[in-house]
Scaffold this motif. Structure first.
Motif, short mmCIF file in Angstrom:
data_model
loop_
_atom_site.label_atom_id
_atom_site.label_comp_id
_atom_site.label_asym_id
_atom_site.label_seq_id
_atom_site.Cartn_x
_atom_site.Cartn_y
_atom_site.Cartn_z
N SER A 226 0.72 -1.08 -0.29
CA SER A 226 -0.22 0.28 0.19
C SER A 226 0.28 0.90 -0.23
N LEU A 259 -3.74 0.07 -4.38
CA LEU A 259 -4.48 -0.05 -3.64
C LEU A 259 -6.28 0.98 -4.61
N TYR A 262 -9.69 -0.97 -4.70
CA TYR A 262 -9.86 -1.19 -2.99
C TYR A 262 -11.23 0.31 -2.67
N THR A 263 -10.19 1.37 -3.42
CA THR A 263 -10.55 2.67 -2.84
C THR A 263 -11.78 2.54 -3.78
N PRO A 266 -14.86 -0.65 -1.93
CA PRO A 266 -14.82 -1.22 -0.60
C PRO A 266 -14.97 -2.04 0.27
N PHE A 269 -12.34 -4.67 1.06
CA PHE A 269 -11.66 -4.95 1.63
C PHE A 269 -12.45 -6.75 2.66
N THR A 308 -7.74 -11.43 -2.04
CA THR A 308 -6.94 -10.25 -1.77
C THR A 308 -5.83 -9.78 -2.71
N SER A 312 -6.39 -6.93 -5.77
CA SER A 312 -4.93 -5.62 -5.93
C SER A 312 -4.74 -6.09 -7.23
#
Length: 382
Positions: A226, A259, A262-263, A266, A269, A308, A312
């Protein structure tokens, strides 16, 4: 329905299929690798080692079907990825193949001669066959985040300029530890489920250590990804219906780009949360003697960890550190629309059959492996 199976959707579907097959391999063959990796620590006598080995003995060959399916699916659905990965990670993959070859030889040969030195040598081979693939797979994933030094010329010929030792960088080795601890944890929960007495007790102790190592290294790796490295971003317009051509786009690197997904969403996450919660839950459940639930919880850790990484990297498969624009994504590394379509329908037929057959095998082989059982069936077990 055919409209839904356009080129864009099929590429997405096959990206998901590859992820499912990776998770299937890590969950199923992962506990085989984990049991082998902790063999010297949970089994101190020959009978105890035979208990541990025979806990995975009836099913390890079937579990490797997931590895074969995954490799075959990448070869057929994303041939550029397959060619680039096996060129760039050639020596690493060679080590994995040697380890996977040594493992079945160890299973079949260790009991051929009743000699302690002979069996100790093959037990060492089993240990190596468990540790090496677990670490190398993690190292490979770690290098994807950093970028791999390859490019294509105007004729789409591949050129790889890196070396084996360059793969063993600090971040990749950290991800290798994440992978090893995750699979040892998976193996420990399985061994706790399938055995009893000292072997199961020691497996629980190894589980505690593996869980702690996984949680710590997973969090460190997440922070490193990150905030400690640049991620890759496609900066040109992408046509998801266009023929595959990695050089038809432009790519740049940006701080914190890994990231971005994910931004933007959300809900993603949930994957790292599942990974961490599954590990901690598995430890609590092993201690509570709820071994089936512990194995399920550990399997969720495996699934969450792989998801994950996939979330990403999306849409990248293999970023290039030598020529950013040559980075491979699911939009420009796939086979043709027709190929993906044929494989899609073949998968709908055969994947459920494999799952049903695998489930039946585990039902037949259910129950614990004990020292008394091993002693009374010495002629038919490993």
């Amino acid at each position: 329905m055919m409209e839904l199976l356009n080129y864009e959707n099929l590429r997405l579907i096959w990206w998901l299929f590859i992820g499912v097959l990776l998770i299937g391999f890590a969950v199923m063959d992962g506990f085989d690798l984990g049991v082998a990796a902790m063999l010297p620590f949970v089994a101190r006598t020959d009978n105890e080692r035979r208990v541990a080995i025979n806990s995975i003995g009836p099913t390890w060959e079937g579990n490797q079907v997931w590895f074969i399916l995954g490799g075959g699916a990448v070869f057929a659905a994303f041939p550029l990825l397959y060619a680039t990965a096996f060129s760039g990670f050639y020596f690493a993959m060679f080590l994995v193949l040697v380890a996977l070859i040594v493992r079945p030889v160890g299973f079949d040969f260790r009991h051929k001669i009743d000699d302690s030195r002979w069996r100790a040598a093959w037990d060492t081979c089993l240990f190596i066959g468990g540790v090496v693939p677990a670490v190398v797979f993690g190292v490979a994933i770690g290098n994807l985040f950093l970028g791999v030094p390859f490019t294509f010329d105007e004729d789409m010929r591949l050129f790889y300029t890196g070396g084996f030792w360059a793969l063993l960088n600090p971040f990749a080795l950290l991800v290798g530890v994440v992978s090893l601890s995750m699979l040892v944890m998976q193996g420990a929960t399985f061994l706790s489920l399938k055995t009893e007495g000292d072997v199961a007790r020691r497996a629980g102790q190894v589980m505690t250590i593996a869980c702690a190592v996984f949680v710590v290294t997973f969090i460190i790796a997440g922070i490193w990804v990150s905030y400690g490295m640049d991620g890759y971003v496609i900066t040109s317009e992408v046509n998801p219906l266009a023929p595959s051509n990695p050089l038809a786009k432009t790519v740049s690197t940006e701080s914190g780009a890994w990231l971005a997904n994910y931004t933007a969403n959300p809900l993603l996450f949930v994957f790292p949360v599942i990974a961490l919660a599954g590990a901690l839950g598995a430890r609590v459940l092993v201690k509570a003697q709820a071994h089936v639930l512990a194995f399920i919880s550990s399997s969720l850790t495996v699934a969450g960890t792989i998801a994950t990484a996939g979330a990403s990297l999306f849409p990248f498969f293999m970023p290039s550190s030598q020529n950013l624009d040559a980075s491979l994504t699911l939009w420009d590394a796939s086979s043709s629309h027709t190929t993906l379509m044929i494989m899609f329908f073949a998968t709908l037929i055969f994947l459920p059959l494999i799952i049903i057959y695998t489930s039946w095998i585990y039902r037949v082989m259910r129950g614990k492996v004990t020292e008394d059982y091993v002693k009374s069936n010495s002629g038919s077990l490993y």
